[in-house]
Design an enzyme around this catalytic site. Structure first.
Site, mmCIF file in Angstrom:
data_model
loop_
_atom_site.group_PDB
_atom_site.id
_atom_site.type_symbol
_atom_site.label_atom_id
_atom_site.label_comp_id
_atom_site.label_asym_id
_atom_site.label_seq_id
_atom_site.Cartn_x
_atom_site.Cartn_y
_atom_site.Cartn_z
ATOM 1 C CD GLU A 1 -2.722 1.148 2.527
ATOM 2 O OE1 GLU A 1 -2.659 0.203 3.332
ATOM 3 O OE2 GLU A 1 -3.449 2.142 2.672
ATOM 4 N NE ARG B 1 3.533 -7.657 10.538
ATOM 5 C CZ ARG B 1 3.121 -6.781 9.622
ATOM 6 N NH1 ARG B 1 2.220 -7.117 8.750
ATOM 7 N NH2 ARG B 1 3.624 -5.568 9.589
ATOM 8 C CE LYS C 1 3.206 0.114 4.673
ATOM 9 N NZ LYS C 1 2.527 -0.004 3.379
HETATM 10 P P1 ATP Z 1 2.786 -2.102 7.917
HETATM 11 O O1 ATP Z 1 2.148 -2.777 9.088
HETATM 12 O O2 ATP Z 1 4.231 -1.845 8.097
HETATM 13 O O3 ATP Z 1 2.037 -0.918 7.422
HETATM 14 P P2 ATP Z 1 1.480 -3.528 5.907
HETATM 15 O O4 ATP Z 1 1.288 -4.999 5.943
HETATM 16 O O5 ATP Z 1 0.306 -2.669 6.190
HETATM 17 O O6 ATP Z 1 2.719 -3.193 6.797
HETATM 18 P P3 ATP Z 1 1.592 -3.365 3.091
HETATM 19 O O7 ATP Z 1 2.112 -2.306 2.219
HETATM 20 O O8 ATP Z 1 0.146 -3.634 3.099
HETATM 21 O O9 ATP Z 1 2.088 -3.049 4.563
HETATM 22 O O10 ATP Z 1 2.397 -4.709 2.888
HETATM 23 C C1 ATP Z 1 2.745 -5.252 1.655
HETATM 24 C C2 ATP Z 1 3.115 -6.689 1.869
HETATM 25 O O11 ATP Z 1 4.238 -6.773 2.753
HETATM 26 C C3 ATP Z 1 1.988 -7.457 2.506
HETATM 27 O O12 ATP Z 1 1.747 -8.598 1.707
HETATM 28 C C4 ATP Z 1 2.498 -7.840 3.850
HETATM 29 O O13 ATP Z 1 2.131 -9.148 4.147
HETATM 30 C C5 ATP Z 1 4.002 -7.754 3.728
HETATM 31 N N1 ATP Z 1 4.614 -7.354 5.005
HETATM 32 C C6 ATP Z 1 4.429 -6.210 5.680
HETATM 33 N N2 ATP Z 1 5.116 -6.193 6.834
HETATM 34 C C7 ATP Z 1 5.772 -7.375 6.899
HETATM 35 C C8 ATP Z 1 6.646 -7.982 7.846
HETATM 36 N N3 ATP Z 1 7.002 -7.360 8.982
HETATM 37 N N4 ATP Z 1 7.128 -9.211 7.580
HETATM 38 C C9 ATP Z 1 6.778 -9.840 6.438
HETATM 39 N N5 ATP Z 1 5.964 -9.337 5.517
HETATM 40 C C10 ATP Z 1 5.447 -8.118 5.722
HETATM 41 MG MG MG Z 2 -1.462 -2.739 4.958
#
Ligand code: ATP
Ligand code: MG
Length: 559
Positions: A37, A262, A272
């Site tokens: 995102e 994760r 983020k």
């Molecule tokens: P954040 O919590 O940091 O905002 P998010 O999951 O909302 O992370 P996205 O941009 O939606 O961020 O994530 C893109 C991809 O990265 C998703 O498929 C998510 O599963 C993966 N991802 C995000 N954070 C992690 C993590 N700490 N470890 C492994 N994969 C991750």
């Molecule tokens: Mg997200």
């Protein structure tokens, strides 16, 4: 690796994919995606997902897409899109011409939604957010049906069309899937598919005033792109039944969602939402602050993409969440930099040394090997003269027993040069501070050894005073001083107040005059350093310490 020769230690995801491919599912294809995102910069948790998704595709000669999940116009910006592209590319994940946006599919998603409405599987609901929460029930209590659940198909079609045209204010109506308000999984209790939101989108402008929810957009985008395996983190496990439900109702290509743990790292925050707070509150210099766990921060700090990929490999892929020691990340960087870094000398806290018996106008060009781990790196000349700088910490007037560095009457080796002995200490009369040392050298020790076989225990780094150049050096420590900063509600209270030390007036070897951020250095005995991509310029050098030489991870493994 070909699917026919499975590796011994396949992780659970690769095991599933190997079986799917062997069974000929999806026509023996493997097609993955990374779906960020664009609401912030990528962090090292995302790197794990990128390495997994692109790695699996590569192993099967499959395809990897980069797709922005840009369904929330309020939080998303083009700046983030550009930084994410740069970071994914830097990591070496190749999307070729398959750069997509969920917003590319807004028309198609709307068509899909109309199909569900027509099939009586979705309805327009007038409950507001608070009412919806009340109707939803809890983990232990079933929800209640919305009073709008049994609207006719005609009425629903009319309302959704008017929602799309902008006739209703924000938050007044939603389109919901008609599933089961008593489902044990709350995600299945008539989840919202569309919300009314009069907001300008960074790509579709004002075309839409209803926006799809993540669950509605994600699986259908996967399907449209022909994704075979939709790999995401464990937080989406409870969403999988919904992912499957939508695709089943639509009867379209149905990718397989698999969740993995994760990445969590000690003394680090990977979210983020949390990182943006540090940026907004000016608690760091920005997203690319070298102390940030963002890919742009790590890059600026001096992390190579190889070291980040190697780290992700070492962490591996598992189903159960765990906390990885930040020392492993540092270890991966040291392993990589040890192979590639040029060894140079830089004095971070200079102390002047005058070698009284060295000819006053003489300058020698001494040979220095660039990298003992890599013969092809060659050697260079370093100037030696009567006045040099050594590290202030390398001298003690009153040393304890095991201090093998310089002290009055003691002899040490200067790296790549001669043995010197300290004869006299000059101090500032008023403060008592040591301001310079007078030493003598043994001209017969140029080879690094004494002719008579006498030994010295200490070898110091140094620079020639007349030839050294000035630099600023930044030493970093952990951004947080608590192993899990999120243990506390106010995670920012765990910021380490000593995470940054700036040293001005450092003296570095002349060969560093044109150091660029793409060249990795080991400052002998001081750590690995890189020129700062933003603040360093010829004539005004600024170096970041990427990592110290101390290796707590290797030590821990030996225990
Ligand atoms: P954040 O919590 O940091 O905002 P998010 O999951 O909302 O992370 P996205 O941009 O939606 O961020 O994530 C893109 C991809 O990265 C998703 O498929 C998510 O599963 C993966 N991802 C995000 N954070 C992690 C993590 N700490 N470890 C492994 N994969 C991750
Ligand atoms: Mg997200």
């Amino acid at each position: 690796m070909s699917p026919n020769e499975p590796k011994e230690s396949l992780d659970f995801i690769r095991t599933i994919i190997a079986a799917d491919v062997a069974a000929g599912k999806s026509g023996y294809r493997v097609h993955t995606r990374f779906p960020p995102e664009p609401n912030g910069y990528l962090h090292i948790g995302h790197a794990k997902s990128i390495c997994l998704n692109s790695g699996v595709a590569r192993e099967y000669n499959g395809l990897f897409n980069l797709r922005f999940d840009d369904t929330n116009p309020v939080k998303e910006e083009t700046e983030y899109v550009e930084s994410i592209k740069a970071d994914v590319r830097w990591l070496g994940a190749e999307w070729e011409d398959r750069l997509y946006f969920a917003s590319d599919y807004f028309d198609q998603l709307y068509e899909f939604a109309l199909k569900l409405v027509n099939d009586g599987k979705a309805y327009v609901c007038d409950l507001n957010a608070e009412e919806m929460r009340e109707y939803r029930g809890t983990l232990t209590e079933p929800g209640k049906n919305s009073p709008y659940r049994d609207r006719s198909v005609e009425e629903n079609l009319d309302l959704i069309e008017r929602m799309r045209k902008g006739e209703f204010p924000d938050g007044s109506r939603t389109l919901r899937a008609k599933i089961d308000m008593a489902a044990p999984n709350l995600n299945m209790r008539d989840p919202v598919m569309y919300r009314v939101l009069h907001a300008r989108h960074h790509r579709t402008g004002d075309k839409w005033c209803i926006y799809p929810m993540y669950d509605w957009a994600h699986g259908q985008s996967d399907s449209i792109e022909g994704i075979t395996h939709s790999l995401c983190d464990i937080s989406f496990e409870d969403h999988r039944p919904l992912y499957d439900w939508f695709l089943d109702q639509l009867g379209v290509h149905h990718p397989r969602q698999i969740e993995f743990a994760r990445l969590n790292i000690t003394y680090t925050v990977l979210s983020k939402r949390k990182l943006i707070q540090l940026v907004r509150n000016n608690q760091v210099w920005g997203w690319d602050d070298p102390r940030m766990p963002t890919l742009s921060g790590l890059r600026r700090r001096g992390y190579t993409s190889e070291s980040v990929r190697d780290f992700c490999d070492r962490v591996g892929v598992a189903k159960r969440e765990s906390m990885v020691d930040v020392a492993l990340l540092e270890y991966a960087l040291r392993e990589d930099l040890n192979k590639r870094a040029i060894r140079v000398m830089a004095v971070l806290r200079p102390l002047k040394v005058i070698i009284d018996n060295y000819p006053e106008d003489q300058v020698e060009e001494l040979d220095a090997i660039n990298n003992p781990e890599d013969d092809s790196a060659g050697s260079r000349k370093i100037p030696f003269s009567r006045e040099i700088y050594i590290e202030r910490d390398d001298f003690m007037e009153d040393p304890p027993k095991k201090f093998f560095r310089l002290s009055p009457g003691n002899e040490v080796r200067l790296k790549h040069a001669y043995f010197i002995t300290c004869d006299r200490v000059v101090k500032d009369d008023s403060t008592g501070e040591v301001v310079e040392l007078h030493c003598s050298y043994d001209p017969a020790t140029k080879s690094g050894e004494a002719q008579d076989g006498r030994k010295v225990k200490g070898t110091l780094h140094w620079v020639s005073a007349a030839h050294a150049i000035d630099a600023e050096v930044r030493l970093f420590d952990r951004l947080f001083n608590k192993e899990n900063p999120l243990d506390d509600e106010d995670f920012a209270a765990n910021l380490n107040p000593d995470s940054l030390e700036v040293l001005k007036g450092c003296r570095v070897e002349p060969c560093l005059a044109d150091a660029t951020p793409e060249t990795y250095y080991q400052f002998l005995r001081m750590g690995y350093f890189v020129a700062d991509v933003k603040d360093s310029a010829p004539g005004a050098l600024v170096f970041n310490r990427s990592v110290s030489l101390r290796d707590s991870w290797a030590k821990m493994q030996k225990k």
